[in-house]
Design a protein around this motif. Structure first.
Motif, mmCIF file in Angstrom:
data_model
loop_
_atom_site.group_PDB
_atom_site.id
_atom_site.type_symbol
_atom_site.label_atom_id
_atom_site.label_comp_id
_atom_site.label_asym_id
_atom_site.label_seq_id
_atom_site.Cartn_x
_atom_site.Cartn_y
_atom_site.Cartn_z
ATOM 1 N N ASN A 153 0.822 -1.220 0.000
ATOM 2 C CA ASN A 153 0.000 0.000 0.000
ATOM 3 C C ASN A 153 0.856 1.270 0.000
ATOM 4 O OD1 ASN A 153 -2.622 -1.065 0.030
ATOM 5 N ND2 ASN A 153 -2.510 -1.453 2.226
ATOM 6 N N ASN A 211 -12.391 0.314 -1.804
ATOM 7 C CA ASN A 211 -11.275 -0.270 -1.043
ATOM 8 C C ASN A 211 -11.549 -1.721 -0.642
ATOM 9 O OD1 ASN A 211 -12.996 -0.160 1.197
ATOM 10 N ND2 ASN A 211 -12.289 1.867 1.744
ATOM 11 N N GLY A 212 -10.525 -2.326 -0.069
ATOM 12 C CA GLY A 212 -10.599 -3.756 0.233
ATOM 13 C C GLY A 212 -11.568 -4.084 1.347
ATOM 14 N N THR A 213 -11.595 -3.241 2.368
ATOM 15 C CA THR A 213 -12.550 -3.478 3.452
ATOM 16 C C THR A 213 -13.971 -3.378 2.909
ATOM 17 O OG1 THR A 213 -10.972 -2.631 5.074
ATOM 18 C CG2 THR A 213 -13.281 -2.635 5.729
ATOM 19 N N ASN A 241 -14.738 -6.568 0.941
ATOM 20 C CA ASN A 241 -15.004 -7.733 1.795
ATOM 21 C C ASN A 241 -16.348 -7.621 2.504
ATOM 22 O OD1 ASN A 241 -12.602 -9.011 1.196
ATOM 23 N ND2 ASN A 241 -11.520 -8.207 2.982
ATOM 24 N N HIS A 248 -7.885 -10.730 7.629
ATOM 25 C CA HIS A 248 -8.062 -9.276 7.568
ATOM 26 C C HIS A 248 -9.440 -8.876 8.061
ATOM 27 C CE1 HIS A 248 -8.146 -5.210 5.686
ATOM 28 N NE2 HIS A 248 -6.843 -5.269 5.859
ATOM 29 N N GLU A 277 -10.296 -4.844 10.100
ATOM 30 C CA GLU A 277 -11.421 -4.112 9.519
ATOM 31 C C GLU A 277 -12.282 -3.477 10.608
ATOM 32 O OE1 GLU A 277 -13.130 -6.431 6.250
ATOM 33 O OE2 GLU A 277 -11.158 -6.491 5.297
ATOM 34 N N SER A 320 -8.267 -15.961 2.580
ATOM 35 C CA SER A 320 -7.490 -14.935 1.873
ATOM 36 C C SER A 320 -6.457 -15.627 0.991
ATOM 37 C CB SER A 320 -6.779 -14.016 2.866
ATOM 38 O OG SER A 320 -7.719 -13.390 3.695
ATOM 39 N N GLU A 335 -2.675 -13.409 4.768
ATOM 40 C CA GLU A 335 -2.098 -12.288 5.516
ATOM 41 C C GLU A 335 -0.659 -12.590 5.904
ATOM 42 O OE1 GLU A 335 -5.052 -13.618 5.876
ATOM 43 O OE2 GLU A 335 -6.461 -11.960 5.634
ATOM 44 N N ASP A 362 -10.958 -13.471 -0.115
ATOM 45 C CA ASP A 362 -10.381 -12.132 -0.022
ATOM 46 C C ASP A 362 -9.143 -12.145 -0.919
ATOM 47 O OD1 ASP A 362 -8.956 -9.860 0.541
ATOM 48 O OD2 ASP A 362 -9.192 -9.986 2.721
ATOM 49 N N ALA A 366 -7.356 -9.624 -2.079
ATOM 50 C CA ALA A 366 -6.640 -8.337 -2.122
ATOM 51 C C ALA A 366 -5.301 -8.518 -2.841
ATOM 52 C CB ALA A 366 -6.425 -7.807 -0.710
ATOM 53 N N ARG A 367 -4.730 -9.738 -2.720
ATOM 54 C CA ARG A 367 -3.464 -10.053 -3.399
ATOM 55 C C ARG A 367 -3.601 -11.321 -4.242
ATOM 56 N NH1 ARG A 367 -1.989 -8.467 1.808
ATOM 57 N NH2 ARG A 367 -1.086 -6.370 1.802
ATOM 58 N N LYS A 375 -3.134 -2.894 -4.312
ATOM 59 C CA LYS A 375 -1.810 -3.407 -3.938
ATOM 60 C C LYS A 375 -1.000 -3.835 -5.157
ATOM 61 C CE LYS A 375 -3.925 -5.056 0.309
ATOM 62 N NZ LYS A 375 -4.102 -3.710 0.773
HETATM 63 C C1 LIG Z 1 -5.725 -9.526 3.142
HETATM 64 C C2 LIG Z 1 -6.232 -8.136 2.955
HETATM 65 N N1 LIG Z 1 -7.510 -7.942 2.591
HETATM 66 C C3 LIG Z 1 -8.008 -6.723 2.339
HETATM 67 C C4 LIG Z 1 -7.207 -5.608 2.450
HETATM 68 C C5 LIG Z 1 -7.764 -4.275 2.022
HETATM 69 O O1 LIG Z 1 -7.893 -3.336 2.953
HETATM 70 P P1 LIG Z 1 -8.171 -1.778 2.684
HETATM 71 O O2 LIG Z 1 -9.541 -1.538 3.203
HETATM 72 O O3 LIG Z 1 -7.118 -1.105 3.469
HETATM 73 O O4 LIG Z 1 -8.092 -1.500 1.215
HETATM 74 C C6 LIG Z 1 -5.887 -5.733 2.879
HETATM 75 C C7 LIG Z 1 -5.047 -4.530 3.057
HETATM 76 O O5 LIG Z 1 -4.047 -4.491 3.680
HETATM 77 C C8 LIG Z 1 -5.379 -7.025 3.118
HETATM 78 O O6 LIG Z 1 -4.115 -7.211 3.491
#
Ligand SMILES: Cc1ncc(COP(=O)(O)O)c(C=O)c1O
Length: 339
Positions: free
Chosen positions: A10, A61-63, A66, A87, A92, A140, A144, A171, A173-174, A204
């Motif tokens: 990030n 955003n990611g949160t 999800n 995450h 969150e 995920s 994480e 999830d 995100a990656r 990311k």
């Molecule tokens: C596994 C995972 N999911 C989701 C997110 C997304 O989070 P954000 O709301 O910060 O975009 C992150 C961010 O670090 C993450 O590591």
């Protein structure tokens, strides 16, 4: 002196091609709230990568991705089974509980991965009106802890979810880093895991901001337009998110970025393994390295480098690479650590 970033992907900037795409989208007005051409093109890109039935919705955003996904997958008496350090559980701020209104049932995870045995232990009292009803497994990919579920592990989770009538949320995100690590395409991961809803990460992987919620199970997508709006994740100038996805997915940019980040993590791990006082604690599958190192060393390295202390008790740190990490930056870090 500007510190070098190993704190997070990030912290990375925007990939120049993505920045160009944002500028190119900035030509006069366009229909708002997703009615524009760039959004349609990006939706088609997701269909190309994930199958014609994939329905993509863009969010900030990611949160938000999800939590909105979980809103679509659960009712208020239902629960989500996830890793104890997922995450959604630890990063969150309770948003899944507050916004999706669902309970999280936690499963111990080795190297960030949950197993059928762990999930089984949380699958209790189904049909009992006094007990919250498990409805979703959330994993995920990559995790994480920078690890990646193998295709066999995903297959096993998928079979279990199907047998027990549970939905699977990923999830991602990656997810690009996971695909690069597994040397497979996105569709294979999704199909093998039997994913119902995917949070697809862009931020990311070189975007300025923006994620997507992808429905592989069309029944769950029915009310998502309204859920996204209620969750304040509907962008009026959506074209600026869509244009970023379009360029990321229209060639191999998403994959090249992820490959680079992963390769840099391997390079870092290789260097750190040669230093006696440093112990790498997790398999390095994607773009993160977890390592235990002396606190005095952490303090010294912190003067030149950004990175997180993950577990103060263990003196464990997380080092993360991204699409713009340079080999020389890693070499400097390893040299400084060795000295
Ligand atoms: C596994 C995972 N999911 C989701 C997110 C997304 O989070 P954000 O709301 O910060 O975009 C992150 C961010 O670090 C993450 O590591």
């Amino acid at each position: 002196m500007k510190k070098i970033n190993f704190a997070s992907d990030n912290y990375a900037g925007v990939h120049p091609e993505v920045m160009q795409a944002i500028c190119a989208a900035n030509k006069g007005p366009a229909v708002a709230y997703g009615g524009d051409d760039a959004t349609e093109a990006a939706i088609q890109q997701f269909k190309h990568h994930l199958g014609n039935h994939a329905e993509a919705f863009f969010v900030f955003n990611g949160t938000g991705a999800n939590v909105s996904a979980l809103c679509a997958m659960t009712q208020s008496h239902e629960a989500v089974i996830c890793a104890e350090k997922a995450h959604i559980q630890v990063d969150e701020c309770g948003a899944p509980e507050k916004i999706a209104g669902c309970k999280l049932l936690l499963v111990p995870a080795t190297h960030g991965k949950i197993t059928v045995e762990g999930i089984q232990a949380q699958l209790q009292r189904m049909g009992d009106q006094h007990y919250v009803q498990a409805r979703v497994i959330s994993i995920s990919q990559s995790t994480e802890y920078g690890t990646v579920y193998t295709l066999d592990e995903l297959r096993e989770l998928s079979a279990f979810a199907k047998t027990h009538g549970l939905y699977l949320h990923m999830d991602g995100a990656r997810i690009a880093n996971a695909a690069a690590s597994l040397q497979t395409d996105l569709k294979t991961i999704i199909e093998v895991a039997g994913v119902d809803v995917l949070s697809f990460g862009g931020t990311k992987n070189g975007m300025m901001m923006g994620e997507a919620v992808i429905f592989l199970n069309p029944l769950l997508a029915k009310s998502f337009l309204y859920i996204r709006k209620q969750n304040m994740q509907l962008a009026s100038k959506m074209r600026f998110i869509s244009a970023q996805f379009q360029v990321l997915l229209s060639n191999d940019l998403w994959l090249n970025n992820a490959h680079h980040a992963n390769a840099m993590a391997q390079h870092m791990a290789q260097g750190l393994r040669k230093i006696n006082s440093i112990h790498i604690t997790q398999p390095v599958d994607a773009n993160a390295i977890f390592a235990i190192m002396p606190t005095t060393l952490i303090e010294k390295l912190h003067t030149r480098y950004h990175f997180h202390v993950w577990d103060e008790r263990l003196s464990e740190v997380r080092l993360m690479t991204s699409f713009d990490t340079k080999k020389e930056e890693i070499d400097a870090f390893v040299r400084d650590a060795a000295q």
